[in-house]
Motif scaffolding. Structure first.
Motif, PDB file in Angstrom:
ATOM      1  N   UNK A  28      34.383  47.084  30.426  1.00 54.98           N
ATOM      2  CA  UNK A  28      33.965  45.675  30.528  1.00 54.98           C
ATOM      3  C   UNK A  28      35.007  44.798  31.209  1.00 54.98           C
ATOM      4  N   UNK A  29      35.915  45.428  32.000  1.00 50.71           N
ATOM      5  CA  UNK A  29      36.928  44.642  32.703  1.00 50.71           C
ATOM      6  C   UNK A  29      36.347  43.997  33.954  1.00 50.71           C
ATOM      7  N   UNK A  30      36.982  42.938  34.381  1.00 51.55           N
ATOM      8  CA  UNK A  30      36.648  42.294  35.641  1.00 51.55           C
ATOM      9  C   UNK A  30      36.941  43.271  36.781  1.00 51.55           C
ATOM     10  N   UNK A  31      36.117  43.206  37.839  1.00 52.46           N
ATOM     11  CA  UNK A  31      36.269  44.166  38.933  1.00 52.46           C
ATOM     12  C   UNK A  31      37.649  44.087  39.582  1.00 52.46           C
ATOM     13  N   UNK A  32      38.203  42.899  39.699  1.00 55.24           N
ATOM     14  CA  UNK A  32      39.539  42.765  40.292  1.00 55.24           C
ATOM     15  C   UNK A  32      40.598  43.489  39.455  1.00 55.24           C
ATOM     16  N   UNK A  33      40.401  43.502  38.128  1.00 52.82           N
ATOM     17  CA  UNK A  33      41.331  44.225  37.258  1.00 52.82           C
ATOM     18  C   UNK A  33      41.248  45.725  37.506  1.00 52.82           C
ATOM     19  N   UNK A  34      40.036  46.202  37.744  1.00 50.19           N
ATOM     20  CA  UNK A  34      39.857  47.630  38.039  1.00 50.19           C
ATOM     21  C   UNK A  34      40.540  47.985  39.360  1.00 50.19           C
ATOM     22  N   UNK A  35      40.380  47.110  40.352  1.00 51.47           N
ATOM     23  CA  UNK A  35      41.016  47.359  41.658  1.00 51.47           C
ATOM     24  C   UNK A  35      42.539  47.332  41.515  1.00 51.47           C
ATOM     25  N   UNK A  36      43.062  46.385  40.744  1.00 55.92           N
ATOM     26  CA  UNK A  36      44.505  46.316  40.525  1.00 55.92           C
ATOM     27  C   UNK A  36      45.011  47.598  39.861  1.00 55.92           C
ATOM     28  N   UNK A  37      44.214  48.145  38.946  1.00 49.65           N
ATOM     29  CA  UNK A  37      44.612  49.390  38.283  1.00 49.65           C
ATOM     30  C   UNK A  37      44.717  50.520  39.312  1.00 49.65           C
ATOM     31  N   UNK A  38      43.735  50.623  40.183  1.00 49.08           N
ATOM     32  CA  UNK A  38      43.764  51.647  41.229  1.00 49.08           C
ATOM     33  C   UNK A  38      45.025  51.524  42.080  1.00 49.08           C
ATOM     34  N   UNK A  39      45.333  50.294  42.490  1.00 43.58           N
ATOM     35  CA  UNK A  39      46.471  50.062  43.380  1.00 43.58           C
ATOM     36  C   UNK A  39      47.790  50.399  42.685  1.00 43.58           C
ATOM     37  N   UNK A  40      47.866  50.127  41.385  1.00 46.98           N
ATOM     38  CA  UNK A  40      49.129  50.265  40.654  1.00 46.98           C
ATOM     39  C   UNK A  40      49.522  51.701  40.364  1.00 46.98           C
ATOM     40  N   UNK A  43      49.194  57.939  42.034  1.00 43.80           N
ATOM     41  CA  UNK A  43      48.418  59.176  42.136  1.00 43.80           C
ATOM     42  C   UNK A  43      47.032  58.957  42.729  1.00 43.80           C
ATOM     43  N   UNK A  44      46.543  57.711  42.769  1.00 42.61           N
ATOM     44  CA  UNK A  44      45.243  57.451  43.376  1.00 42.61           C
ATOM     45  C   UNK A  44      45.346  57.313  44.898  1.00 42.61           C
ATOM     46  N   UNK A  45      46.568  57.179  45.414  1.00 43.91           N
ATOM     47  CA  UNK A  45      46.822  57.186  46.864  1.00 43.91           C
ATOM     48  C   UNK A  45      45.941  56.198  47.622  1.00 43.91           C
ATOM     49  N   UNK A  46      45.823  54.988  47.097  1.00 46.39           N
ATOM     50  CA  UNK A  46      44.973  53.985  47.721  1.00 46.39           C
ATOM     51  C   UNK A  46      45.489  53.603  49.113  1.00 46.39           C
ATOM     52  N   UNK A  79      32.409  57.486  43.992  1.00 42.40           N
ATOM     53  CA  UNK A  79      32.900  56.841  45.203  1.00 42.40           C
ATOM     54  C   UNK A  79      33.641  55.554  44.917  1.00 42.40           C
ATOM     55  N   UNK A  80      34.198  55.412  43.703  1.00 44.99           N
ATOM     56  CA  UNK A  80      34.889  54.174  43.328  1.00 44.99           C
ATOM     57  C   UNK A  80      36.151  53.939  44.140  1.00 44.99           C
ATOM     58  N   UNK A  81      36.901  54.985  44.477  1.00 45.59           N
ATOM     59  CA  UNK A  81      38.106  54.808  45.303  1.00 45.59           C
ATOM     60  C   UNK A  81      37.722  54.310  46.688  1.00 45.59           C
ATOM     61  N   UNK A  82      36.683  54.901  47.258  1.00 44.58           N
ATOM     62  CA  UNK A  82      36.253  54.474  48.596  1.00 44.58           C
ATOM     63  C   UNK A  82      35.786  53.018  48.571  1.00 44.58           C
ATOM     64  N   UNK A  83      34.989  52.687  47.550  1.00 38.43           N
ATOM     65  CA  UNK A  83      34.516  51.313  47.450  1.00 38.43           C
ATOM     66  C   UNK A  83      35.698  50.359  47.310  1.00 38.43           C
ATOM     67  N   UNK A  93      43.023  39.173  49.800  1.00 37.19           N
ATOM     68  CA  UNK A  93      43.607  38.251  48.831  1.00 37.19           C
ATOM     69  C   UNK A  93      43.609  38.804  47.406  1.00 37.19           C
ATOM     70  N   UNK A  94      42.838  39.861  47.165  1.00 40.67           N
ATOM     71  CA  UNK A  94      42.815  40.470  45.832  1.00 40.67           C
ATOM     72  C   UNK A  94      44.210  40.913  45.417  1.00 40.67           C
ATOM     73  N   UNK A  95      45.004  41.369  46.384  1.00 37.77           N
ATOM     74  CA  UNK A  95      46.310  41.928  46.030  1.00 37.77           C
ATOM     75  C   UNK A  95      47.474  41.110  46.599  1.00 37.77           C
TER      76      UNK A  95
END
Length: 463
Positions: A28-40, A43-46, A79-83, A93-95
């Protein structure tokens, strides 16, 4: 239809907060929080993914994202990493407060690619969540049923694509040279296959080997060497790699030989005269199965059964994977008739594991190896009995008696324990296998082979 194909703008697609990549606290997190998690998480190699997206932006999408239509929103379950990558390119501006260099890169590429939230992804859409799970299962639990390239295949690709390095040319030349050595095909395939080829190339295709043997390639890509003993030394190295030790008992693997000084020291100790030992061992390891096929195997690699992978998305308890190894495990038996027959039976089973028509042959072979084991045993311990017909019955009776005395101190399989206690009629099943008057099943064959495997180890285990 369960799925429909459609191009959907990325602004209408949502990341999936139940994705197994996200910890539970991100539900139930905000989408920007999910993206920040990926970036941080490195190992996800964004960042690497973003560079690849930019590099191949002009190519059609090779793989569609899988979308679950919840009626309230379109959730990308595969496909969450690609999205995330495309959303970052459209919205740097998200990051902006997280990584200034990445933000600058995204700003430049957004302008260069004219990227916006209207950018469309190829999607497969279904309102059935379980159907979407099937794609996740295939990709993440089963690896898309893909087989990764080994080093010789990667080198071949580079060569055929015309981007071959000098090191790659040497590996191609060595591979070709090995293929033409007077060694059994099984041995050559083994050393150039999974589990051995990385160590092999580390020893023969890097700086120490070039210096020690004067290895180069000519204008036609053929291997050249200055050491006249190199062909024999190469055979010795192949033997050492497959046995994972040299003739002095020193370890030969990627853990022990992972730096140039260690490799150089090893190569200096390789003796061409040891090729005679290699030839003898090859001769001693030749096997001929009941179909007349000749095989030779030097490798001592053993496989550890893998535990079943739990699907983290389904939250289900995994089933225990059945042991599908004939005889229950790899047996290490004394040389002789029993070991020769064991290896022949194992070879037949492993080559035809997915062919149910071979099961009756394997069943008959279980009776055969028990009969051969009986004759070898009684030849040594009770020669008067050795000429008796259907000797396997007496042999199994004696085994049951002797093994029962040690049951408490031995960790036998439960199947073997049942047989020792009289609950399993192994002798009767072997007779039915021999006469072909029973429908054979893989499960039945395997379970009976487990008991026979322990009997064979009890009497014929190599010291």
């Amino acid at each position: 239809m369960e799925f429909k194909e459609k191009k959907i703008p990325i602004e209408k697609l949502s990341l999936w907060d139940e994705n197994a990549r996200f910890p539970d606290q991100y539900y139930n997190s905000d989408e920007n929080e999910l993206i920040q998690y990926f970036i941080s998480k490195p190992n996800f190699k964004i960042k690497d993914l973003l560079e690849e997206i930019v590099l191949d932006f002009d190519l059609p999408h090779l793989e569609k994202v899988v979308v679950w239509d919840t009626s309230s929103k379109l959730v990308v379950v595969e496909g969450n990493r690609r999205l995330t990558g495309y959303k970052l390119l459209a919205n740097p501006e998200i990051i902006s407060d997280y990584d200034s260099k990445l933000h600058k890169f995204l700003e430049e590429k957004r302008t260069e690619l004219n990227m916006s939230n209207d950018f469309q992804l190829d999607c497969l859409i279904s309102d059935d969540k379980d159907q979407c799970y099937r794609y996740i299962d295939r990709k993440h639990s089963k690896g898309n049923n893909q087989v990764n390239w080994l080093e010789p295949e990667r080198v071949n690709y580079s060569k055929r694509r015309g981007v071959e390095s000098q090191n790659a040319k040497l590996k191609v030349a060595i591979t070709s040279y090995v293929r033409n050595l007077d060694l059994p095909e099984d041995v050559k395939n083994e050393v150039l296959g999974q589990g051995y080829v990385t160590t092999f190339f580390r020893l023969v295709a890097t700086g120490p080997a070039k210096d020690e043997y004067g290895l180069t390639t000519d204008e036609n890509g053929q291997l050249k060497f200055e050491d006249n003993d190199f062909p024999d030394k190469l055979k010795v190295i192949i033997h050492n790699v497959l046995k994972k030790e040299d003739f002095e008992g020193n370890r030969v693997d990627s853990r022990e030989l992972n730096k140039n000084p260690q490799i150089s020291e090893y190569l200096k100790k390789v003796r061409p005269e040891n090729v005679e030992k290699v030839n003898k061992e090859i001769q001693d390891n030749k096997q001929i199965d009941i179909f007349g096929n000749e095989t030779t195997k030097l490798g001592n690699k053993t496989s550890t059964p893998k535990l079943p992978i739990q699907n983290p998305l389904s939250r289900k308890t995994p089933k225990t994977k059945e042991n599908e190894t004939l005889f229950g495990r790899t047996l290490v038996l004394k040389g002789g008739k029993v070991n020769d027959l064991y290896r022949a039976i194992l070879n037949i089973y492993e080559k035809n594991q997915n062919d149910s028509t071979v099961l009756p042959i394997v069943g008959m072979s279980l009776r055969l190896i028990t009969e051969v084991a009986a004759r070898v045993y009684f030849d040594e311990h009770d020669p008067k009995k050795a000429n008796k017909d259907q000797l396997y019955n007496d042999f199994l009776k004696r085994a049951k008696k002797e093994m029962s005395l040690e049951k408490e101190s031995k960790n036998y399989l439960s199947l073997t324990t049942d047989w020792l206690d009289g609950s399993n009629n192994l002798e009767g099943m072997l007779a039915k296998y021999a006469h072909g008057n029973i429908t054979t099943s893989r499960d039945g064959i395997l379970k009976n082979s487990f008991i026979i495997g322990e009997v064979l180890e009890y009497y014929f285990k190599r010291n």
